[in-house]
Design a protein around this motif. Sequence first.
Motif, PDB file in Angstrom:
ATOM      1  N   LEU A   1      -2.437   3.173 -27.030  1.00 19.23           N
ATOM      2  CA  LEU A   1      -1.295   2.929 -26.159  1.00 19.23           C
ATOM      3  C   LEU A   1      -1.074   4.031 -25.130  1.00 19.23           C
ATOM      4  CD1 LEU A   1       1.368   1.674 -28.756  1.00 19.23           C
ATOM      5  CD2 LEU A   1      -0.134   0.299 -27.306  1.00 19.23           C
ATOM      6  N   GLY A   2      -1.692   5.197 -25.319  1.00 22.11           N
ATOM      7  CA  GLY A   2      -1.411   6.355 -24.485  1.00 22.11           C
ATOM      8  C   GLY A   2      -1.896   6.237 -23.051  1.00 22.11           C
ATOM      9  N   CYS A   3      -1.578   7.275 -22.276  1.00 21.42           N
ATOM     10  CA  CYS A   3      -1.995   7.320 -20.870  1.00 21.42           C
ATOM     11  C   CYS A   3      -3.516   7.399 -20.779  1.00 21.42           C
ATOM     12  CB  CYS A   3      -1.366   8.544 -20.203  1.00 21.42           C
ATOM     13  SG  CYS A   3      -1.864   8.762 -18.481  1.00 21.42           S
TER      14      CYS A   3
ATOM     15  N   ALA B   1       0.805  -1.223   0.000  1.00 22.83           N
ATOM     16  CA  ALA B   1       0.000   0.000   0.000  1.00 22.83           C
ATOM     17  C   ALA B   1       0.840   1.276   0.000  1.00 22.83           C
ATOM     18  CB  ALA B   1      -0.952   0.012   1.203  1.00 22.83           C
ATOM     19  N   ASP B   2       2.132   1.166   0.210  1.00 20.59           N
ATOM     20  CA  ASP B   2       2.989   2.350   0.117  1.00 20.59           C
ATOM     21  C   ASP B   2       3.389   2.652  -1.330  1.00 20.59           C
ATOM     22  OD1 ASP B   2       2.903   2.971   2.759  1.00 20.59           O
ATOM     23  OD2 ASP B   2       4.995   2.506   3.207  1.00 20.59           O
ATOM     24  N   GLN B   3       2.949   1.828  -2.260  1.00 17.22           N
ATOM     25  CA  GLN B   3       3.190   2.056  -3.676  1.00 17.22           C
ATOM     26  C   GLN B   3       1.893   2.554  -4.336  1.00 17.22           C
ATOM     27  OE1 GLN B   3       6.273   1.683  -4.830  1.00 17.22           O
ATOM     28  NE2 GLN B   3       6.991   0.821  -2.886  1.00 17.22           N
ATOM     29  N   LEU B   4       2.018   3.071  -5.532  1.00 16.70           N
ATOM     30  CA  LEU B   4       0.867   3.438  -6.341  1.00 16.70           C
ATOM     31  C   LEU B   4       0.867   2.591  -7.603  1.00 16.70           C
ATOM     32  CD1 LEU B   4       1.022   7.356  -6.131  1.00 16.70           C
ATOM     33  CD2 LEU B   4      -0.527   5.841  -4.879  1.00 16.70           C
ATOM     34  N   VAL B   5      -0.313   2.316  -8.128  1.00 18.68           N
ATOM     35  CA  VAL B   5      -0.414   1.558  -9.374  1.00 18.68           C
ATOM     36  C   VAL B   5       0.373   2.262 -10.480  1.00 18.68           C
ATOM     37  CG1 VAL B   5      -2.027   0.789 -11.169  1.00 18.68           C
ATOM     38  CG2 VAL B   5      -2.612   0.503  -8.749  1.00 18.68           C
ATOM     39  N   HIS B   6       0.460   3.570 -10.390  1.00 19.44           N
ATOM     40  CA  HIS B   6       1.202   4.374 -11.364  1.00 19.44           C
ATOM     41  C   HIS B   6       2.680   3.992 -11.426  1.00 19.44           C
ATOM     42  CE1 HIS B   6       2.373   7.903 -13.667  1.00 19.44           C
ATOM     43  NE2 HIS B   6       3.156   8.313 -12.687  1.00 19.44           N
ATOM     44  N   HIS B   7       3.221   3.556 -10.278  1.00 26.58           N
ATOM     45  CA  HIS B   7       4.643   3.223 -10.232  1.00 26.58           C
ATOM     46  C   HIS B   7       4.933   2.026 -11.133  1.00 26.58           C
ATOM     47  CE1 HIS B   7       4.745   5.120  -5.937  1.00 26.58           C
ATOM     48  NE2 HIS B   7       4.699   6.033  -6.903  1.00 26.58           N
ATOM     49  N   ALA B   8       5.863   2.198 -12.051  1.00 28.92           N
ATOM     50  CA  ALA B   8       6.289   1.167 -13.008  1.00 28.92           C
ATOM     51  C   ALA B   8       5.247   0.863 -14.073  1.00 28.92           C
ATOM     52  CB  ALA B   8       6.683  -0.131 -12.289  1.00 28.92           C
ATOM     53  N   CYS B   9       4.220   1.709 -14.195  1.00 25.79           N
ATOM     54  CA  CYS B   9       3.250   1.518 -15.270  1.00 25.79           C
ATOM     55  C   CYS B   9       3.966   1.621 -16.619  1.00 25.79           C
ATOM     56  CB  CYS B   9       2.145   2.561 -15.191  1.00 25.79           C
ATOM     57  SG  CYS B   9       0.927   2.436 -16.537  1.00 25.79           S
TER      58      CYS B   9
ATOM     59  N   LYS C   1       1.789  13.770 -21.092  1.00 21.04           N
ATOM     60  CA  LYS C   1       0.336  13.951 -21.180  1.00 21.04           C
ATOM     61  C   LYS C   1      -0.168  13.618 -22.588  1.00 21.04           C
ATOM     62  CE  LYS C   1       0.239  15.077 -16.927  1.00 21.04           C
ATOM     63  NZ  LYS C   1       1.611  14.566 -16.699  1.00 21.04           N
ATOM     64  N   ALA C   2       0.405  12.538 -23.125  1.00 20.26           N
ATOM     65  CA  ALA C   2      -0.034  12.027 -24.425  1.00 20.26           C
ATOM     66  C   ALA C   2      -1.082  10.961 -24.144  1.00 20.26           C
ATOM     67  CB  ALA C   2       1.149  11.438 -25.204  1.00 20.26           C
ATOM     68  N   SER C   3      -2.339  11.294 -24.347  1.00 14.33           N
ATOM     69  CA  SER C   3      -3.440  10.499 -23.811  1.00 14.33           C
ATOM     70  C   SER C   3      -4.108   9.608 -24.841  1.00 14.33           C
ATOM     71  CB  SER C   3      -4.494  11.424 -23.195  1.00 14.33           C
ATOM     72  OG  SER C   3      -3.924  12.198 -22.168  1.00 14.33           O
ATOM     73  N   ALA C   4      -4.592   8.462 -24.344  1.00 11.57           N
ATOM     74  CA  ALA C   4      -5.395   7.570 -25.175  1.00 11.57           C
ATOM     75  C   ALA C   4      -6.780   8.167 -25.367  1.00 11.57           C
ATOM     76  CB  ALA C   4      -5.503   6.199 -24.500  1.00 11.57           C
ATOM     77  N   ASP C   5      -7.336   7.951 -26.550  1.00 17.69           N
ATOM     78  CA  ASP C   5      -8.693   8.412 -26.845  1.00 17.69           C
ATOM     79  C   ASP C   5      -9.716   7.284 -26.800  1.00 17.69           C
ATOM     80  OD1 ASP C   5      -7.927  11.079 -27.264  1.00 17.69           O
ATOM     81  OD2 ASP C   5      -7.405  10.689 -29.352  1.00 17.69           O
TER      82      ASP C   5
ATOM     83  N   ARG D   1       2.928   2.663 -19.258  1.00 23.29           N
ATOM     84  CA  ARG D   1       2.471   3.838 -20.015  1.00 23.29           C
ATOM     85  C   ARG D   1       3.027   5.140 -19.442  1.00 23.29           C
ATOM     86  NH1 ARG D   1      -2.850   2.623 -22.802  1.00 23.29           N
ATOM     87  NH2 ARG D   1      -3.038   0.365 -22.697  1.00 23.29           N
ATOM     88  N   ASN D   2       4.007   5.050 -18.574  1.00 21.75           N
ATOM     89  CA  ASN D   2       4.476   6.248 -17.876  1.00 21.75           C
ATOM     90  C   ASN D   2       5.080   7.302 -18.794  1.00 21.75           C
ATOM     91  OD1 ASN D   2       3.581   5.693 -15.358  1.00 21.75           O
ATOM     92  ND2 ASN D   2       5.530   5.009 -14.512  1.00 21.75           N
ATOM     93  N   GLU D   3       5.709   6.902 -19.899  1.00 21.69           N
ATOM     94  CA  GLU D   3       6.242   7.912 -20.813  1.00 21.69           C
ATOM     95  C   GLU D   3       5.109   8.756 -21.379  1.00 21.69           C
ATOM     96  OE1 GLU D   3       9.418   8.356 -24.461  1.00 21.69           O
ATOM     97  OE2 GLU D   3       8.060   6.634 -24.493  1.00 21.69           O
TER      98      GLU D   3
END
Length: 337
Positions: free
Chosen positions: A228-230, A202-210, A219-223, A212-214
């Motif tokens: 493949l985007g964030c 619980a001290d980690q976030l799902v975002h860590h090592a995602c 802020k290159a987002s999926a539509d 899609r982080n690049e």
Amino acid sequence: MAEPHFNVLWLQSGGCGGCSMSLLCADTADFRGLLRQIGVNLLWHPALSLESGDESLAILQDCLSGKVPLHALCLEGAVLRGPEGSGRFHMLAGTQEPMLHWVERLSAVAQHVVAVGSCATFGGITAGGINPTDACGLQYEGDHAGGVLGAQWRDPSGLPVVNVAGCPTHPGWVLETLAALAAELPMTADALDTLGRPRAYADQLVHHACSRNEYYEYKASADKPSDLGCMMEHMGCKGTQAHADCNIRLWNGEGSCTRGGYACISCTEPGFEEPGHPFHQTPKVAGIPIGLPIDMHKAWFVALASLSKSATPQRVKVNSTSDHLVVAPLTRKTRLK
């Protein structure tokens, strides 16, 4: 190998059984052997044990009487308190007693109590909507302390209910928690976060090592779901808010929701089941997502997003709205001269 010394009783209440199914996906070819290795003796599990009927009830009675030491009571699924506090929406098979009462009595004699999954921890999907069964977690109702055992409940070692949240919960979180409780070095309250979740995950976030982080950084987002985007900006992803190590401790050794193309719905958090909007959409005000990353001020996010989008490489921009890699990174010499 030493004989298992840590007795675990596993009960299921109001839920789908998905956490047990997830547990069977533990990274091992010998599940029973893994339990023995961490010192766990599984006294009884409704789906994994041979005993049934009077045999299983005898195990519960032996735990209550003290004939068999109960080191950890694991509950999967929310406790159903209705109708009108009687608990009779869920009667333990073969008895005339509600599961609510069994849980209360067994918790009183257990050395530790572990809530397995978000239903047992916070109420979860079982407590959603108008909650006609009056379902709740062992020590929480949503994000409010209380539940079946009450906010002040502590086990003999001083621990609250250990909340292994997740829908379903990761098998590694469950086994690691049981291993820690079974270890000779006792677990302390410092090993749990403010919601009673083991800090090991619980001290980690799902975002860590995602993976899609690049795309997130620029802020290159999926539509759409296949992009493949964030997925934070448009697709409802809450990976920057969800406490879990899903992209570090991969599921089945290789995957996660975001790696499979699905937005994180923050299933380890209380109230995730009723976000107030469709799971696949990101609610916004003036074009800014309401759910900002943990610890980030809105003004900083707006400034960062604006700067990031203006600096997005063409490769990242093109790939973010594609279902496959269209533009590969340039090949350059990186050796220092």
